[in-house]
Each structure stands twice: as C-alpha cells, then as structure tokens.
Design a protein around this motif. Structure first.
Motif, PDB file in Angstrom:
ATOM      1  N   ALA A   1     -16.544 -32.324   5.024  1.00 55.20           N
ATOM      2  CA  ALA A   1     -17.560 -31.536   4.305  1.00 55.20           C
ATOM      3  C   ALA A   1     -18.487 -32.442   3.505  1.00 55.20           C
ATOM      4  O   ALA A   1     -19.696 -32.224   3.459  1.00 55.20           O
TER       5      ALA A   1
ATOM      6  N   LEU B   1     -20.840 -27.259  -2.412  1.00 55.49           N
ATOM      7  CA  LEU B   1     -21.723 -27.703  -1.332  1.00 55.49           C
ATOM      8  C   LEU B   1     -22.042 -26.554  -0.375  1.00 55.49           C
ATOM      9  O   LEU B   1     -23.187 -26.389   0.053  1.00 55.49           O
ATOM     10  N   ILE B   2     -21.028 -25.755  -0.043  1.00 53.83           N
ATOM     11  CA  ILE B   2     -21.249 -24.612   0.844  1.00 53.83           C
ATOM     12  C   ILE B   2     -22.184 -23.600   0.183  1.00 53.83           C
ATOM     13  O   ILE B   2     -23.069 -23.027   0.839  1.00 53.83           O
TER      14      ILE B   2
ATOM     15  N   LEU C   1     -25.648 -24.890   0.428  1.00 53.16           N
ATOM     16  CA  LEU C   1     -26.149 -24.723   1.797  1.00 53.16           C
ATOM     17  C   LEU C   1     -26.583 -23.275   2.030  1.00 53.16           C
ATOM     18  O   LEU C   1     -27.642 -23.020   2.620  1.00 53.16           O
TER      19      LEU C   1
ATOM     20  N   VAL D   1     -16.357 -28.990  -2.517  1.00 55.10           N
ATOM     21  CA  VAL D   1     -16.744 -28.511  -1.190  1.00 55.10           C
ATOM     22  C   VAL D   1     -17.336 -27.107  -1.253  1.00 55.10           C
ATOM     23  O   VAL D   1     -18.349 -26.805  -0.601  1.00 55.10           O
TER      24      VAL D   1
ATOM     25  N   SER E   1     -29.761 -36.299   0.648  1.00 52.46           N
ATOM     26  CA  SER E   1     -28.362 -35.988   0.936  1.00 52.46           C
ATOM     27  C   SER E   1     -27.433 -36.638  -0.092  1.00 52.46           C
ATOM     28  O   SER E   1     -26.431 -36.037  -0.506  1.00 52.46           O
TER      29      SER E   1
ATOM     30  N   ALA F   1     -26.649 -31.549   6.060  1.00 53.23           N
ATOM     31  CA  ALA F   1     -27.160 -30.277   6.585  1.00 53.23           C
ATOM     32  C   ALA F   1     -28.206 -29.683   5.640  1.00 53.23           C
ATOM     33  O   ALA F   1     -29.229 -29.144   6.081  1.00 53.23           O
TER      34      ALA F   1
ATOM     35  N   THR G   1     -20.923 -34.144   5.944  1.00 56.43           N
ATOM     36  CA  THR G   1     -21.889 -33.366   6.721  1.00 56.43           C
ATOM     37  C   THR G   1     -22.714 -32.338   5.942  1.00 56.43           C
ATOM     38  O   THR G   1     -23.898 -32.161   6.240  1.00 56.43           O
ATOM     39  N   ILE G   2     -22.118 -31.648   4.976  1.00 60.69           N
ATOM     40  CA  ILE G   2     -22.851 -30.563   4.317  1.00 60.69           C
ATOM     41  C   ILE G   2     -24.061 -31.054   3.521  1.00 60.69           C
ATOM     42  O   ILE G   2     -25.140 -30.450   3.609  1.00 60.69           O
TER      43      ILE G   2
ATOM     44  N   SER H   1     -20.278 -35.494  14.194  1.00 60.75           N
ATOM     45  CA  SER H   1     -19.845 -34.956  12.906  1.00 60.75           C
ATOM     46  C   SER H   1     -18.326 -34.853  12.798  1.00 60.75           C
ATOM     47  O   SER H   1     -17.756 -35.041  11.717  1.00 60.75           O
TER      48      SER H   1
END
Length: 267
Positions: free
Chosen positions: A198, A251-252, A255, A248, A221, A205, A201-202, A36
């Motif tokens: 980000a 996205l967080i 998540l 970003v 994804s 995830a 990967t996010i 990652s």
C-alpha cells in the motif's frame, strides 16, 4: 499527548518519514512497469528471512534484507526466462516465500509471536540499529535514483527503446528490483508485510491522478506518503490504534477523496 514526545514515538516518526521517502519513490517505477505486486512477493520472502533470523539468533531485519535481495535476483532471472509472462516470476517467488515462512514458523513455535509482529508492523519497537539500517537504505535509494533518474524513466516507459539507445537494461532492471527489495525489507517493521504494498502503490495512484508531469508525480507521491505517515502515527498514538493500519487506511481515504474530486462529486 505525552506519547508524541516519548523516545519510542520519535524513533517511529523518524523511521516512518524515511520509509515515506523511499517506498513511493520506488513505487512510481514499479507501477509504471506494471510490477505493483512485486511488493507482496518480496514482503513474503522477507518474512521468511525474519523467521529464520529469530530461529538462528541472527538480526531479524538483516536476515529479511538478505532474503529479499536474493529473491530480487530470482525475480529478474525468471522475468528474463519468461519475457511474455513477467508476472509469473512474482507468483513463483511469492509462493516460495510463503512456503519458507510457513516452514520456519513450524520450526520456531517460540518465536511466532515475534515474527507475527512483522506481518502487521511494529513501528513503536524500532531501535537505533533499525533506524541506522533504514537510514542507510534511504541514502542508497535516493542517491541511486538521483544518478539514474533519466535512465529509469526511459526504462519504465519503453524498455526496448532504452535497449536500442545503448542503456544497460539488464543492469538497470536488476538495480530497480534490488532497491525495491531493500525498501520492502526495511519497511515491514514499520507498516508490516501485509500492508507494505500500500505504501508503495497508493501514494503513486493518487499522484498520477493529480499530476501530468512525471517529475511532479514522483515528488507528489512522496509528499502524500509523508502526510499519511505523520498523520497516521499521530492519530494512532493518541487513540491507541495500529500505526501501520492507520497509515494505510488514511492513504485509501485520500485516494477515495481524490477520485471523488476528479469526478466532480461534492464532498
């Protein structure tokens, strides 16, 4: 609301949608291979290339792309030399990228403001040449992934089994790393080198929490990344926020909501 219909916003949206396809598509395989952090490493090298591009008058995104691809070969060379310490290759290349970027910053004080825009992203400044480069990279990535999807799948889960089965493991490893370099070098102008990981990967995830099928996880994804890109750009455009940071943070937030939902927490 008029900003949403302006030419620069439409170019930003097109570029964001393209990166929203390629970044999580590569991110799935990087996450599964526990690589990652390769995004951060190649992003720092790309910034060094961009800085050199401003210094020499060469197309900055093109210079960054060349640096990133060269660094991808360096990572694979080091990974082969240190098989038991694969993460060492990422640390070495990242250190070299930071050192070169710092050196070029010192030499080109007049261009520092331009280079810094690549650190945090400058999606609203995308021009037709940038869009063409991003479009070509997207076409290359999607085509290669479609052709070698099964091989990359096996390589990501069991590299030794892939080698025993006769797959060209060395070539596939290099191909994945080079494709990642292409994606990162074109994505830094959209979300910035400090945030590009980000986008890699996010979304992955989140999709891994929601799907038990590898193929569905890949598709999901990409969908999640596209939702974040479009929503982030619209929100940033209306309220005059930083586009890359907004994407970003969305996205967080997604998540966090996904994790809360998986734990049965009432939102």
């Amino acid at each position: 609301m008029d900003i949403l219909f302006s030419d620069f916003f439409q170019r930003a949206l097109a570029g964001g949608l393209l990166i929203g396809i390629t970044a999580p598509l590569m991110g799935v395989f990087l996450v599964l291979r526990r690589l990652s952090m390769i995004g951060d490493s190649l992003a720092h090298v790309t910034i060094a290339g961009v800085a050199l591009g401003f210094l020499t008058g060469f197309y900055p995104l093109g210079a960054g792309l060349i640096f990133a691809v060269a660094a991808s070969f360096g990572i694979e060379k080091l990974r082969k030399a240190y098989k038991s310490y694969a993460e060492l290759s990422i640390a070495v290349i990242m250190s070299g990228g930071v050192a070169l970027a710092s050196l070029f910053f010192t030499l080109g004080k007049g261009y520092n403001a331009d280079v810094i825009s690549y650190l945090f992203g400058s999606i609203y400044t995308l021009d037709n040449t940038d869009l063409l480069v991003v479009g070509i990279v997207t076409l290359v990535v999607v085509t290669v992934m479609s052709v070698f999807f099964k091989e990359f799948f096996l390589l990501s889960f069991e590299e030794d089994a892939a080698s025993v089965s006769g797959l060209p493991v060395k070539m596939l490893n290099v191909l994945i790393t080079v494709l990642t370099a292409l994606v990162i070098s074109t994505a830094i102008k959209i979300v910035g080198s400090l945030l590009v990981s980000a986008l890699l990967t996010i979304p992955v995830a989140i999709s891994l929490l929601l799907s038990r099928s590898f193929r569905i996880s890949v598709i999901l994804s990409v969908v999640i990344a596209e939702i974040a890109v479009v929503s982030g750009l619209v929100i940033a455009g209306i309220w005059n926020l930083a586009p890359g940071a907004t994407i970003v943070l969305l996205l967080i937030a997604l998540l966090a909501l996904t994790l809360a939902g998986k734990k049965g927490v009432r939102l």
